[in-house]
Write a protein that holds these residues in place. Structure first.
Motif, PDB file in Angstrom:
ATOM      1  N   HIS A  99      42.104  41.216  40.782  1.00 48.27           N
ATOM      2  CA  HIS A  99      42.689  41.074  42.125  1.00 48.27           C
ATOM      3  C   HIS A  99      44.202  41.241  42.047  1.00 48.27           C
ATOM      4  O   HIS A  99      44.802  41.919  42.872  1.00 48.27           O
ATOM      5  CB  HIS A  99      42.384  39.690  42.714  1.00 48.27           C
ATOM      6  CG  HIS A  99      40.922  39.443  42.945  1.00 48.27           C
ATOM      7  ND1 HIS A  99      40.411  38.212  43.248  1.00 48.27           N
ATOM      8  CD2 HIS A  99      39.865  40.291  42.912  1.00 48.27           C
ATOM      9  CE1 HIS A  99      39.104  38.298  43.402  1.00 48.27           C
ATOM     10  NE2 HIS A  99      38.741  39.550  43.182  1.00 48.27           N
TER      11      HIS A  99
ATOM     12  N   GLU B  36      47.068  35.401  42.460  1.00 45.08           N
ATOM     13  CA  GLU B  36      45.846  35.829  41.772  1.00 45.08           C
ATOM     14  C   GLU B  36      46.065  35.828  40.264  1.00 45.08           C
ATOM     15  O   GLU B  36      45.229  35.365  39.496  1.00 45.08           O
ATOM     16  CB  GLU B  36      45.430  37.239  42.217  1.00 45.08           C
ATOM     17  CG  GLU B  36      45.037  37.354  43.674  1.00 45.08           C
ATOM     18  CD  GLU B  36      43.642  36.802  43.967  1.00 45.08           C
ATOM     19  OE1 GLU B  36      42.952  36.349  43.038  1.00 45.08           O
ATOM     20  OE2 GLU B  36      43.264  36.822  45.156  1.00 45.08           O
TER      21      GLU B  36
ATOM     22  N   GLU C 144      35.566  36.447  45.875  1.00 39.04           N
ATOM     23  CA  GLU C 144      35.892  35.023  46.038  1.00 39.04           C
ATOM     24  C   GLU C 144      34.651  34.244  46.493  1.00 39.04           C
ATOM     25  O   GLU C 144      34.488  33.079  46.169  1.00 39.04           O
ATOM     26  CB  GLU C 144      37.023  34.815  47.053  1.00 39.04           C
ATOM     27  CG  GLU C 144      38.386  35.363  46.647  1.00 39.04           C
ATOM     28  CD  GLU C 144      38.940  34.794  45.352  1.00 39.04           C
ATOM     29  OE1 GLU C 144      38.477  33.730  44.896  1.00 39.04           O
ATOM     30  OE2 GLU C 144      39.821  35.443  44.785  1.00 39.04           O
TER      31      GLU C 144
ATOM     32  N   GLU D 140      39.938  37.657  38.851  1.00 40.02           N
ATOM     33  CA  GLU D 140      41.254  37.233  39.352  1.00 40.02           C
ATOM     34  C   GLU D 140      42.360  38.146  38.824  1.00 40.02           C
ATOM     35  O   GLU D 140      43.252  38.531  39.565  1.00 40.02           O
ATOM     36  CB  GLU D 140      41.557  35.774  38.959  1.00 40.02           C
ATOM     37  CG  GLU D 140      40.514  34.747  39.378  1.00 40.02           C
ATOM     38  CD  GLU D 140      40.333  34.579  40.877  1.00 40.02           C
ATOM     39  OE1 GLU D 140      40.742  35.478  41.637  1.00 40.02           O
ATOM     40  OE2 GLU D 140      39.753  33.562  41.280  1.00 40.02           O
TER      41      GLU D 140
ATOM     42  N   ILE E 215      38.137  41.725  47.512  1.00 37.75           N
ATOM     43  CA  ILE E 215      38.571  40.430  46.986  1.00 37.75           C
ATOM     44  C   ILE E 215      37.749  39.312  47.629  1.00 37.75           C
ATOM     45  O   ILE E 215      37.272  38.397  46.954  1.00 37.75           O
ATOM     46  CB  ILE E 215      40.087  40.217  47.233  1.00 37.75           C
ATOM     47  CG1 ILE E 215      40.891  41.185  46.354  1.00 37.75           C
ATOM     48  CG2 ILE E 215      40.485  38.768  46.976  1.00 37.75           C
ATOM     49  CD1 ILE E 215      42.391  41.071  46.500  1.00 37.75           C
TER      50      ILE E 215
HETATM   51 FE   LIG Z   1      40.962  36.047  43.454  1.00 37.25          FE
END
Ligand SMILES: [Fe+2]
Ligand SMILES: [Fe+2]
Lengths: 91, 302
Positions: free
Chosen positions: B72, B39, B154, B69, B150
């Protein structure tokens, strides 16, 4: 640095629920980080942060004695039995 | 271990403070650390594209994706650190020293906007499929809960990827040629993200971390993306690719796993640059960490 546990609540919907944790230097920065990490797309309307060191924990061993208290329960078995008996006697 | 495995088979969920076999703890930790590293490395790549993304709406979306990201990574490092195998700073130091693994796709360079679109569309879809398969039946509670958010994020990345892909598919010949090149470059790395066929005794499957075999996930991805890309008039760089009428499925040619293995040894085409940029970024932002430490110490003293 401190570790905070993050709780979120959706207005008019749920109680506060645990979402995860984060690390921050102080309460104010922790709130900003919580908003930017956990509430980016309306996952909640308000935030509780709890310093992990301030959690008062009762572990399994502490809670265990309460698993052995049948007198606190009533599964309705005896009631059903008695009802059935009276019903049979009267019919 | 037998009792523990029976507990897991029964749908048992393990929390950070629970007793668990060392082997389970190690395996979960290594899996989450790999995810966290990926990530973070993905977020740093994304960041390189903020100034180069065409159009204000998409530029802002890439900015948001970068923040997603990095977020995450942060959440996963917290979950990993709670397992007590390694501290968060140790995980980061290992990553920037090149002693830690991250997904194969981040060992390649995104050279054009087409590459970036192919990544958001093909690679994010592959990553999402693997994450969903973990989320579905994950025995480690803290990881499962973080995966829920997450996966939701995504989904946005993938949809943006698809939107950009469609714009290019309807675009000029030059745009279409650029994207064809990106498919040629990224098809195999994206497919290899799923990894080789799962071993019969895969511990991650045994312990309900993963819920599906690598080859099953890979095949599902192939069945989805081959017709999709063909439908928009693009070709797939696999001479062995063929449609099996009887099975009613696309069959891929033989997969060369050497490129994947090279990335595991940090020997991918862009590994060295990626790691050194990430390390330089870590060094450049030291002052932020120092400032936070000072705030933290002042708070403790007060
Ligand atoms: Fe991600
Ligand atoms: Fe993503």
């Amino acid at each position: 640095m401190r570790i905070y546990e993050v709780f979120l609540k959706r207005k008019g919907k749920q109680e506060f629920r645990h979402a995860g944790s984060l690390e921050a230097a102080d309460d104010e920065l922790a709130l900003v980080l919580a908003r930017e990490s956990y509430v980016r797309r309306a996952e909640g309307d308000s935030i509780w942060l709890v310093d992990r060191d301030h959690l008062v924990v009762g572990d399994e061993e502490f809670v265990a004695p309460n698993a052995d208290k049948p007198h606190r329960h009533n599964d309705g078995g005896r009631v059903a039995e008695r009802r059935q008996r009276i019903h049979e006697e009267n019919s | 271990m037998d009792d523990f495995e029976a507990f897991l088979d029964d749908g048992g969920i393990v929390e950070a403070d629970d007793d668990m076999p060392d082997a389970y703890r190690e395996a979960v930790f290594r899996f989450i650390e790999l995810h966290a590293n990926s990530e973070l490395m993905g977020g740093l790549t994304e960041r390189e594209w903020i100034p180069r993304t065409p159009g204000l709406r998409h530029k802002m979306a890439v900015l948001a994706k970068t923040q997603d990201e990095i977020g995450h990574g942060h959440l996963l490092y917290m979950v990993a650190a709670d397992l007590g195998c390694k501290t968060r700073p140790d995980m980061l130091e290992d990553l920037f020293a090149g002693n830690s693994r991250f997904h194969n796709v981040f060992h390649y360079r995104a050279k054009t906007w087409g590459d970036q679109v192919a990544i958001a569309f093909l690679v994010d879809a592959a990553a999402l499929a693997t994450q969903q398969a973990v989320f579905k039946n994950c025995s480690y509670g803290p990881y499962k809960r973080i995966l829920r958010r997450i996966i939701a994020e995504e989904g946005f990345h993938m949809r943006f990827g698809e939107e950009r892909m469609l714009r290019i598919a309807e675009g000029t010949d030059i745009q279409r040629a650029m994207f064809q090149q990106s498919i040629d470059d990224w098809w195999w790395p994206a497919l290899q993200l799923f990894g080789p066929d799962s071993k019969p005794d895969d511990k991650l499957l045994r312990w309900h971390i993963k819920s599906e075999r690598n080859e099953v996930l890979r095949d599902r991805w192939v069945q989805k993306f081959v017709p999709l890309l063909h439908g928009y008039g693009f070709t797939i760089p696999d001479p062995g690719l063929a449609f099996d009428q009887e099975a009613d499925r696309w069959m891929v040619g033989s997969i060369d796993w050497e490129p994947l293995k090279r990335t595991l040894r940090q020997g991918g085409p862009d590994s060295a640059r990626r790691i050194s940029e990430a390390a330089a970024n870590w060094a450049d932002t030291r002052w932020v960490r120092d400032a936070l430490e000072r705030v933290s110490r002042r708070r403790e003293a007060a």
